[in-house]
Scaffold this motif. Structure first.
Motif, short mmCIF file in Angstrom:
data_model
loop_
_atom_site.label_atom_id
_atom_site.label_comp_id
_atom_site.label_asym_id
_atom_site.label_seq_id
_atom_site.Cartn_x
_atom_site.Cartn_y
_atom_site.Cartn_z
N ARG A 19 -8.84 56.88 -34.75
CA ARG A 19 -7.49 56.00 -34.92
C ARG A 19 -7.86 55.12 -36.25
NH1 ARG A 19 -4.02 55.59 -30.41
NH2 ARG A 19 -4.74 56.72 -28.50
N SER A 22 -5.80 49.34 -36.81
CA SER A 22 -4.53 48.85 -36.46
C SER A 22 -4.03 49.44 -35.32
CB SER A 22 -3.68 49.03 -37.46
OG SER A 22 -3.25 50.28 -37.71
N ASP A 23 -4.67 50.62 -34.89
CA ASP A 23 -4.26 50.94 -33.51
C ASP A 23 -5.43 51.34 -32.57
OD1 ASP A 23 -2.30 51.97 -31.65
OD2 ASP A 23 -2.74 54.11 -32.39
N ARG A 25 -8.43 51.13 -29.76
CA ARG A 25 -8.73 50.81 -28.49
C ARG A 25 -10.10 50.79 -27.96
NH1 ARG A 25 -3.96 53.58 -29.19
NH2 ARG A 25 -2.32 53.16 -27.66
N HIS A 356 -5.88 48.01 -26.21
CA HIS A 356 -5.96 47.86 -27.86
C HIS A 356 -6.62 46.73 -28.10
CE1 HIS A 356 -2.24 50.15 -28.19
NE2 HIS A 356 -2.52 50.35 -29.26
N SER A 358 -8.17 43.43 -30.40
CA SER A 358 -7.32 42.54 -31.53
C SER A 358 -8.11 42.67 -32.87
CB SER A 358 -7.91 41.17 -30.99
OG SER A 358 -9.33 40.77 -31.19
N TYR A 365 -14.94 48.27 -32.90
CA TYR A 365 -14.51 49.46 -33.57
C TYR A 365 -15.58 50.05 -34.27
CZ TYR A 365 -11.44 52.02 -36.54
OH TYR A 365 -10.85 53.30 -37.60
#
Length: 378
Positions: A19, A22-23, A25, A356, A358, A365
């Motif tokens: 992903r 911005s998307d 999780r 999600h 921030s 991530y």
């Protein structure tokens, strides 16, 4: 967990990493709870990556040593007679007892089981009564060497003979933090702890400052301005983020005698996550760090240390600064422990589901993408 279930979990981790940020999780719960997933990490990460064991300055004299476990392999790092760092297997070549424990100083590495003893280069120097065995030749025995390098005052080891040098892997980070002069920071305390959480939950907690205002509301939270925080994209071997702030302690900003740092850098804290397990808070006046070693999925051994920049060590108030720093860090650690142990309890819940991230969790991530990349050969 059978192979199909493990593959499904690894695929779920990879799918999340595909992903866009911005998307993005959080990682799937099984990443933290599966013993089979940890076995993959031991095979593909801990058996291959450079890992930090602490500050090189902790080994001050010939014979000073520290011990650790890299995956399943006990290792010892020591200063030899020429003051060089040497790392080797910490397992006797006779009946395979672990040789040394903890930290200390020795004149020779002596096995506590049968007294076989080794020089600082690993050569076998003595083996009681073995001269009665015609097939025994002392000169044929030497403890296997382990790669050991120093970076910015830190001791790094790896079991992988093909791993690129740690200086090379962290060259980009060296440039980013050069002005701090971290090599010259002086460690003033060192402890070891075991917490009841997964190693990655603790690593991720360190990587993001989104939790500071809430989890650390009684300590450093009120001094943390999230709106001024920068979380740039990570690199292959590390991620980092910056906080520019009026420090909660005077030692959080540069000492008046510090001429290395200028402008906003005199008030900027760097939070460094060096994969897989070395976590450093580097401020203009002090530093502290965690070096992690998983003990199963539910516990993590923590090497916890810290100290002061050279200007604060030279300051007449140095002892007061050391006491103040340690008191604050103990309070912050207690808050973090409550947080990461609560997350570990939560990831076992049948209804647990990753949400999600921030914009302040960019390092998490990047950490997930690092893990997914290392585990792709499964």
């Amino acid at each position: 967990m059978d192979n199909a279930a493990l593959n499904k979990l690894v695929d779920a981790l990879r799918d999340g990493c595909d992903r866009s940020f911005s998307d993005a999780r959080a990682m799937p719960p099984g990443v933290y709870t599966s013993a089979d997933f940890l076995a993959l990490e031991e095979q593909h990460i801990f058996a291959r990556e450079w890992q930090c064991l602490g500050r090189a300055s902790a080994l001050k004299a010939p014979g000073d040593y520290l011990t650790a476990r890299i995956g399943a392999q006990p290792v010892v790092v020591l200063r030899d007679e020429q003051m060089q760092l040497k790392a080797m297997s910490n397992v006797c070549l006779h009946r395979m007892s672990v040789l040394l424990e903890g930290r200390g100083n020795v004149r020779r590495v002596i096995c506590p089981y049968h007294g076989w003893n080794y020089a600082f280069d690993g050569a076998l120097k003595g083996a009681p009564m073995m001269d009665r065995q015609p097939g025994f030749c002392k000169e044929q025995y030497r403890l296997p060497a382990v790669r050991c390098e120093e970076w910015q005052g830190w001791i790094y080891v790896t079991l992988d003979p093909a791993a690129p040098p740690v200086q090379e892997q962290l060259a980009g980070l060296t440039t980013l933090i050069e002005a701090y002069g971290m090599s010259d920071y002086i460690e003033t305390f060192y402890e070891e702890h075991v917490w009841d959480t997964n190693w990655k939950i603790l690593a991720e907690n360190f990587m993001e400052s989104y939790h500071l205002p809430m989890l650390h509301r009684a300590t450093v939270g009120p001094h943390s301005k999230l709106e001024e925080m920068e979380c740039p994209p990570g690199h292959a071997a590390f991620n980092y983020h910056w906080i520019t702030k009026e420090a909660s302690l005077p030692i959080g900003n540069a000492h008046p005698d510090n001429t290395r740092l200028t402008g906003h850098w005199r008030k900027t804290t760097a939070l460094l996550a060096i994969y897989p397990t070395h976590l450093v808070t580097l401020t203009p006046g002090y530093f502290w760090y965690l070096a992690l070693q998983p003990q199963g999925v539910g516990q993590v051994q923590i090497r916890f240390g810290g100290g002061l920049a050279p200007e604060f060590i030279a300051d007449p108030e140095a002892n007061k600064h050391m006491v103040t720093l340690k008191k604050l860090l103990d309070e912050v650690n207690a808050e973090d422990r409550r947080g990461v142990e609560a997350v570990f309890r939560g990831v076992h819940a049948p209804l647990a589901k990753p949400g999600h991230l921030s914009h302040l969790e960019r390092p998490n991530y990047d950490f997930a993408r690092y893990l997914a990349g290392k585990l792709q050969s499964h």
